[in-house]
Design a protein around this motif. Structure first.
Motif, mmCIF file in Angstrom:
data_model
loop_
_atom_site.group_PDB
_atom_site.id
_atom_site.type_symbol
_atom_site.label_atom_id
_atom_site.label_comp_id
_atom_site.label_asym_id
_atom_site.label_seq_id
_atom_site.Cartn_x
_atom_site.Cartn_y
_atom_site.Cartn_z
ATOM 1 N N TYR A 172 0.823 -1.219 0.000
ATOM 2 C CA TYR A 172 0.000 0.000 0.000
ATOM 3 C C TYR A 172 0.855 1.266 0.000
ATOM 4 O O TYR A 172 1.871 1.361 0.678
ATOM 5 C CB TYR A 172 -0.899 0.036 1.238
ATOM 6 N N HIS A 191 -0.494 5.158 -4.929
ATOM 7 C CA HIS A 191 -1.281 4.272 -5.792
ATOM 8 C C HIS A 191 -2.703 4.799 -5.995
ATOM 9 O O HIS A 191 -3.474 4.219 -6.764
ATOM 10 C CB HIS A 191 -1.344 2.861 -5.205
ATOM 11 N N TRP A 248 -7.988 -0.147 0.091
ATOM 12 C CA TRP A 248 -6.932 -1.100 -0.277
ATOM 13 C C TRP A 248 -7.194 -2.452 0.359
ATOM 14 O O TRP A 248 -7.066 -3.499 -0.283
ATOM 15 C CB TRP A 248 -5.580 -0.548 0.154
ATOM 16 N N ASP A 286 -6.669 -3.191 -3.713
ATOM 17 C CA ASP A 286 -5.307 -3.652 -3.990
ATOM 18 C C ASP A 286 -5.232 -4.394 -5.321
ATOM 19 O O ASP A 286 -4.156 -4.499 -5.915
ATOM 20 C CB ASP A 286 -4.798 -4.540 -2.852
ATOM 21 N N ASN A 307 -5.882 -1.264 -10.822
ATOM 22 C CA ASN A 307 -4.713 -0.533 -11.302
ATOM 23 C C ASN A 307 -4.779 0.899 -10.778
ATOM 24 O O ASN A 307 -5.794 1.331 -10.222
ATOM 25 C CB ASN A 307 -4.611 -0.570 -12.831
ATOM 26 N N ASP A 308 -3.689 1.638 -10.949
ATOM 27 C CA ASP A 308 -3.627 2.991 -10.389
ATOM 28 C C ASP A 308 -4.644 3.932 -11.030
ATOM 29 O O ASP A 308 -5.107 4.875 -10.378
ATOM 30 C CB ASP A 308 -2.217 3.571 -10.547
ATOM 31 N N ARG A 340 -7.820 3.336 -9.171
ATOM 32 C CA ARG A 340 -7.686 3.871 -7.817
ATOM 33 C C ARG A 340 -7.724 5.397 -7.837
ATOM 34 O O ARG A 340 -8.239 6.033 -6.910
ATOM 35 C CB ARG A 340 -6.394 3.359 -7.181
#
Length: 218
Positions: A60, A64, A128, A133, A136-137, A140
């Motif tokens: 984490y 991200h 997360w 988690d 993908n970024d 997020r």
């Protein structure tokens, strides 16, 4: 060609003016008048959430969840929420430099935007552990900058930092009159983003919603 006059012409002109205002005079990044609400079906949505143990924090990082995104004119999402949630807001360009904010979490007031935090209703670290988690970024980032759901809220810095990444079984707003809205918003966000809840979290949300007059309405 005949030119219309009288009441009918006046009405037609008013309709045309209103249409022009809607289509061309409201900037695309104009904030909503009030924080979005999740509706009155929170109990039903809570029942649809998957119950699971909290996941690992391995890997984490707030990086991200890229935020705050630009919204044009040298502004970002933080400015958008400050403008939406504040009163008598003062701007420099489109950056918020003054105004009045009352934190719904604890009733504290602020006139300096530096004393105001933008809270993620469902904290990034909680997301997360609840399934983000695996995203993908880019996704997020969508979550961290979500202005459509009740995910972002201008509150006192002290209340936001006291909350940290805790869920409703671990932290609730000091302002009990906000509990119904808080639980509703939390459920709305988790339901939309298909995040899981722990058993303790679900029990706390059920307790918070139980006394809400609208919670069990169809």
């Amino acid at each position: 060609m005949r030119t219309r006059s009288g009441p009918r012409a006046a009405v037609a002109a008013l309709v045309a003016a209103l249409a022009l205002g809607v289509a061309g005079c409201v900037p695309p990044d104009e904030p909503d008048a009030a924080p979005p609400s999740g509706g009155s079906n929170a109990v039903e949505q809570l029942g649809q959430l998957t119950v699971a143990s909290a996941g690992s924090m391995k890997g984490y990082s707030r990086e991200h969840f890229p935020h705050w995104r630009n919204t044009g004119k040298n502004c970002d999402v933080r400015d958008t929420i400050l403008q939406r949630d504040g009163k008598d807001v003062k701007l420099s360009g489109c950056n918020v430099v003054g105004g009045r904010w009352e934190s719904v979490y604890d009733g504290r007031s602020a006139t300096d935007p530096s004393d105001v935090d933008i809270d993620h209703m469902v904290p990034l670290a909680n997301a997360w552990r609840s399934g983000a988690d695996d995203w993908n970024d880019a996704k997020r980032g969508d979550f961290a900058n979500d202005t459509t759901r009740p995910q972002l809220l201008a509150v006192s810095a002290s209340s936001n930092r006291a909350k940290g990444d805790q869920d409703p079984s671990q932290w609730k707003p000091a302002n009990r009159s906000y509990w119904c809205q808080y639980a509703e918003s939390w459920v709305t966000v988790k339901h939309h983003w298909r995040l899981t809840v722990t058993s303790a979290e679900k029990a706390a949300l059920n307790d918070m919603l139980e006394g809400c007059t609208w919670a069990n309405k169809p």
